[in-house]
Design an enzyme around this catalytic site. Structure first.
Site, mmCIF file in Angstrom:
data_model
loop_
_atom_site.group_PDB
_atom_site.id
_atom_site.type_symbol
_atom_site.label_atom_id
_atom_site.label_comp_id
_atom_site.label_asym_id
_atom_site.label_seq_id
_atom_site.Cartn_x
_atom_site.Cartn_y
_atom_site.Cartn_z
ATOM 1 N N CYS A 167 7.028 4.410 -2.488
ATOM 2 C CA CYS A 167 7.232 5.446 -1.479
ATOM 3 C C CYS A 167 8.721 5.802 -1.375
ATOM 4 O O CYS A 167 9.299 6.270 -2.350
ATOM 5 C CB CYS A 167 6.630 5.021 -0.134
ATOM 6 N N HIS A 179 1.193 4.911 -1.958
ATOM 7 C CA HIS A 179 1.193 3.496 -1.563
ATOM 8 C C HIS A 179 0.086 2.751 -2.315
ATOM 9 O O HIS A 179 -1.085 2.843 -1.925
ATOM 10 C CB HIS A 179 0.943 3.362 -0.062
ATOM 11 N N GLU A 236 -0.573 -0.319 -2.138
ATOM 12 C CA GLU A 236 -1.148 -1.315 -1.227
ATOM 13 C C GLU A 236 -2.162 -0.715 -0.261
ATOM 14 O O GLU A 236 -2.913 -1.445 0.391
ATOM 15 C CB GLU A 236 -0.037 -2.041 -0.452
#
Length: 223
Positions: A88, A203, A205
């Site tokens: 990011c 992202h 994650e």
């Protein structure tokens, strides 16, 4: 930290989405022999074999905190020789400059970070484009360097969905440094790469199994 351990350092300079990033990298590392260390200590970054640079919030704040934390030099040293994954704003920091606050970056990949200019424009379904882009978007894997996609994409289907939250996007100077492309009012670099550096605007994650696959591939990648 034991020097013989295989460690991946998640850099804690006060501005990253550390808990979710570190948990995802830990999940990807399960059974691989890698130890994940969330650290604000430059010596840990220097001792690690791989480095993850997260980032969240405003670019000026991220760059200021990285400098003031004392971690910037160790991150630059790591970027010179170790596999590094930027996430990011951690990706945007790798470029020369961001339009957000006219902020200088780390100049590890030449290019700039620009703000989406989508006022008054409509998406194909008739709805207005919103800034920030927030949600799932397809990412196309860009072939370069002899026609191959980047090794960190291994096993991830082209045009898979990943989760984005951003008002600014990267534009690398050299198109060969674009490793993935998404479209939001026009194409933009969703992933960039050079030598031992790979970074995503989205992202991983927060991107379910395909995101974990990227972190897993990063742990096995030998640039």
């Amino acid at each position: 930290m034991k020097s013989e351990a295989k460690t991946v350092a998640v850099v804690d300079y006060g501005m990253g989405n550390l808990r979710s990033v570190s948990q995802a990298v830990q999940a990807a590392a399960e059974g691989t022999g890698w130890t994940v260390v969330v650290t604000s200590r430059p010596e840990d970054v220097r001792a690690a074999q791989r480095v993850v640079l997260p980032g969240q919030g405003a670019m000026p704040d991220c760059m200021s905190e990285l400098r003031e934390s004392g971690l910037q030099a160790s991150v630059l040293e790591a970027a010179a020789s170790k596999p590094m994954f930027g996430v990011c704003v951690g990706m945007q920091m790798l470029l020369d400059r961001s339009a957000e606050g006219d902020t200088p970056g780390l100049s590890l990949i030449h290019g700039e970070v620009l703000k989406f200019d989508l006022a008054g424009r409509h998406q194909p379904d008739g709805s207005r484009y919103k800034v920030p882009q927030m949600g799932w978007n397809r990412v196309g894997q860009v072939r370069h360097g002899g026609g191959a996609v980047h090794p960190v994409w291994a096993g991830v289907p082209d045009q898979s969905y990943f989760y984005f939250v951003h008002s600014f996007y990267a534009r690398p100077l050299d198109a060969a440094h674009c490793a993935g492309e998404a479209d939001y009012g026009g194409p933009f670099a969703a992933a960039i790469a050079r030598d031992n550096i790979f970074a995503t605007q989205f992202h991983p994650e927060k991107s379910a199994e395909h995101g974990l696959a990227l972190y897993r591939n990063f742990l096995h990648w030998n640039p």
